[in-house]
Structure formats: structure tokens, C-alpha cells
Enzyme design. Structure first.
Site, PDB file in Angstrom:
ATOM      1  N   LYS A 147      -7.583   1.285  25.568  1.00  0.00           N
ATOM      2  CA  LYS A 147      -7.820   1.026  26.996  1.00  0.00           C
ATOM      3  C   LYS A 147      -8.807  -0.137  27.065  1.00  0.00           C
ATOM      4  O   LYS A 147     -10.020   0.048  27.086  1.00  0.00           O
ATOM      5  CB  LYS A 147      -8.371   2.305  27.660  1.00  0.00           C
TER       6      LYS A 147
HETATM    7  N1  PMP Z   1      -1.667   4.802  31.814  1.00  0.00           N
HETATM    8  C1  PMP Z   1      -2.453   3.760  32.111  1.00  0.00           C
HETATM    9  C2  PMP Z   1      -1.979   2.383  31.770  1.00  0.00           C
HETATM   10  C3  PMP Z   1      -3.696   3.953  32.724  1.00  0.00           C
HETATM   11  O1  PMP Z   1      -4.484   2.912  33.017  1.00  0.00           O
HETATM   12  C4  PMP Z   1      -4.104   5.272  33.044  1.00  0.00           C
HETATM   13  C5  PMP Z   1      -5.430   5.508  33.712  1.00  0.00           C
HETATM   14  N2  PMP Z   1      -6.448   5.658  32.765  1.00  0.00           N
HETATM   15  C6  PMP Z   1      -3.245   6.324  32.716  1.00  0.00           C
HETATM   16  C7  PMP Z   1      -2.045   6.062  32.107  1.00  0.00           C
HETATM   17  C8  PMP Z   1      -3.670   7.744  32.971  1.00  0.00           C
HETATM   18  O2  PMP Z   1      -4.624   8.095  32.012  1.00  0.00           O
HETATM   19  P1  PMP Z   1      -5.657   9.278  32.302  1.00  0.00           P
HETATM   20  O3  PMP Z   1      -4.842  10.436  32.658  1.00  0.00           O
HETATM   21  O4  PMP Z   1      -6.377   9.464  31.017  1.00  0.00           O
HETATM   22  O5  PMP Z   1      -6.510   8.811  33.406  1.00  0.00           O
END
Ligand code: PMP
Length: 316
Positions: free
Chosen positions: A161
Site C-alpha cells: 500500500k
Molecule cells: N483495495 C485497495 C486498492 C484499497 O486502497 C483498499 C483500502 N485500503 C482496499 C482494497 C480495502 O482494504 P481494507 O479493507 O484493508 O481497507
């Protein structure tokens, strides 16, 4: 209710945590010539802290998982890791206390590298914004399948991320918005579904929920794991983690996205197709309602979901 936009530097909270000090927003500055500014050398998280009015404290959803993912992202990019995870958690707690928002909040801890810092040290900042549940969770959204592809693990690992990694998601989102859609779904190089621009995707067909595997090329979404748990253990919905083909999106009975920020969002249309009867599907509605009950009343959360943030106010 005071609201600031997470994407705007013009509307912002008065304070931000910058390298472990809470400072006025304008004092958190990095140079335009930094690796951070030029090549997006940062990793970040989006965490939700749900205000619990009865106990007057914040409950953070999956805090440890988010911090662990932040450090995995940094580790993959070989960023220096001289700051302990507990320090980042402490920065979050101190900032929440200083802002004293007393409403649901969205928190964004970020680790960055910058040549101005001492060698081997990572910079850290944390922003926090008031963030109620979005009305899209009830109204639903229209999504398109993007013409942009999500790169695989051998090109730009989606499990990291990182700031720079969001360029492709920005392309897809811009394409969606200019086409009159709210959201975009990206396919991978095999033409299978990956995820939305900031959320994981589920479809429901004949009472069975399905979501793409990590190997399809998606972020290791924390909400996706929690949703799989809720569907199976609380709602009695069978789940499949498997490749999802594009055309399945169009004929699914229900489609929804899930993520920390966006929570549970019904998708009522995909491209030219109406999903189900164009309303929130029954499984999506049950899931959303249970999810929000957990967020708003942390005492009903399954074990291990919520971390209560310490409150120092009133303590001598
Ligand atoms: N995919 C992407 C590309 C994201 O940016 C996010 C947000 N963090 C998610 C999925 C969902 O991840 P999470 O459930 O950990 O927030």
C-alpha cells in the site's frame, strides 16, 4: 457537523502528527525535491476509529492488522524501520486526543523516506479526519469495468500500500467519473476481476458469495477478511474465494464493495447492467447492518475486532 475532505489541503483539521509531535497543520512540510514528493516514496494505511459515546472513547477497527500491513509495505520497499509500531499507535492515540473530534474518524498513518532525514530513519505523519458512514452504503453506487488493468505481483505488487502504487487506481477512477460512474473495477492480465479503486469486491450468485483470491492481484484487504468471517460465521452465507470473471459481475444477484473507508457499499449497476432489481440486495443489506452495529457499538464486536484507544483526559 465539522467535515474536512481527506483529499483537500484547503479544508483540513487544525492539527496533524508529524514525526511524533502534534503540530499545527501547516507545519507538516516536506521538500518538493524529496523522494517522497517526486516518486511517491511512502506507504500508508487507512484506519477507522469509531467513537463510542457511551464510554466516551474510540474503538479502532483491526488496528494491529493495519499497523502490521503498514510495516509489511515498508519492508517490501526496504524502507528503514527505525520507528517501532507501538510508536505509530501512540502517535494515533495522541492525535485523536488532541483533536478531540468525538465522532467517527478516519486516520491515515504514513511512513515516508526523504534524503533530508538522518540516514536510516523513516519519517512518520498521521492525519485524522471526522468520517461518518457514507450515504453510498445505503444508496448504492454505479460501477464500470475499467479499461486499465491492475498490475500483478511481478509488476507492481498490489499487496504494497504505497503512494506510487495508487497512480493506476487514479487512472481507473478518473475514467469512471468521466464516464458518469462512481467507481471502477479493474481486471488483471488474465481478464479476471481484481478489486475496486479503494475497496475489495464481492459478488453473490444463488446465495453464495464469491471474492477474488489474493493471487488475482489485490491488496490484502482487512475488511475483505472480516467480511468473509461475518458471512460464514454469523450470516450463514457460503463463501468462495476464487477467480471471478467479468461477465459474472453483470449477471450476479448482488455486488458489493468493502473497505475500511468505504465500509460496505452495494453496487446497483455495473456498466450497462442493472444488478438484481437495482436496489441493495438482501445479503448485502444484512451484512452492512451487522457491520455497522459492530462499528457503532463496539461491545457487540466479535473477539479481536476492536481496540479501545486509551483516554488520558482527566488523568492527572
Ligand atoms: N483495495 C485497495 C486498492 C484499497 O486502497 C483498499 C483500502 N485500503 C482496499 C482494497 C480495502 O482494504 P481494507 O479493507 O484493508 O481497507
Amino acid at each position: 457537523m465539522q467535515r474536512w475532505r481527506t483529499t483537500s489541503v484547503a479544508e483540513h483539521p487544525p492539527l496533524i502528527s508529524f514525526n511524533h509531535r502534534v503540530v499545527p497543520w501547516d507545519e507538516a512540510r516536506l521538500h518538493v525535491w524529496s523522494e517522497y514528493a517526486i516518486r511517491g516514496a511512502s506507504v500508508f494505511e487507512g484506519i477507522r476509529a469509531y467513537w463510542q459515546p457511551v464510554v466516551e472513547a474510540y474503538a479502532c477497527l483491526a488496528l494491529q492488522e493495519h499497523i502490521a500491513r503498514l510495516y509489511r509495505s515498508a519492508q517490501l520497499l526496504r524502507m528503514p524501520l527505525d520507528v517501532a509500531p507501538e510508536q505509530v499507535i501512540d502517535d494515533i492515540a495522541v492525535l485523536l486526543e488532541a483533536l478531540d473530534l468525538r465522532q467517527h474518524a478516519y486516520i491515515r498513518p504514513t511512513l515516508y523516506v526523504d534524503e533530508d532525514r538522518p540516514a536510516g530513519s523513516v519519517g512518520v505523519y498521521v492525519g485524522a479526519f471526522p468520517m461518518p458512514h457514507a450515504e453510498q452504503c445505503w444508496m448504492g453506487i454505479r460501477a464500470c469495468v475499467s479499461s486499465w488493468r491492475r498490475a500483478g505481483d511481478d509488476v507492481a505488487p498490489p499487496r504494497i500500500k504505497w503512494g506510487a502504487g495508487y497512480g493506476i487506481l487514479r487512472l481507473a477512477r478518473n475514467e469512471a467519473v468521466s464516464g458518469g460512474y462512481d467507481e471502477a473495477f479493474l481486471l488483471n492480465d488474465r481478464g479476471h476481476l481484481t478489486e475496486a479503486t479503494g475497496a475489495a469486491v464481492f459478488i453473490v450468485r444463488d446465495g453464495v458469495a464469491a471474492t477474488p483470491p489474493l493471487s488475482a492481484g489485490i491488496l490484502e484487504s482487512i475488511t475483505r477478511t472480516r467480511v468473509l468471517e461475518l458471512l460464514q460465521t454469523e450470516l450463514g452465507v457460503p463463501v468462495e474465494v476464487r477467480d471471478v470473471q467479468r461477465s459474472e459481475l453483470h449477471i450476479a444477484d448482488e455486488v458489493f464493495t468493502c473497505g475500511t473507508l468505504r465500509e460496505i457499499v452495494p453496487v446497483t449497476h455495473v456498466d450497462a447492467w442493472t444488478i438484481g432489481d437495482g436496489q441493495t440486495g438482501p445479503i448485502t443489506a444484512r451484512l452492512r447492518d451487522r457491520y455497522f452495529a459492530i462499528c457503532d457499538r463496539a461491545e457487540t464486536a466479535p473477539h479481536g475486532w476492536m481496540t479501545t484507544m486509551r483516554q488520558r483526559r482527566g488523568v492527572a
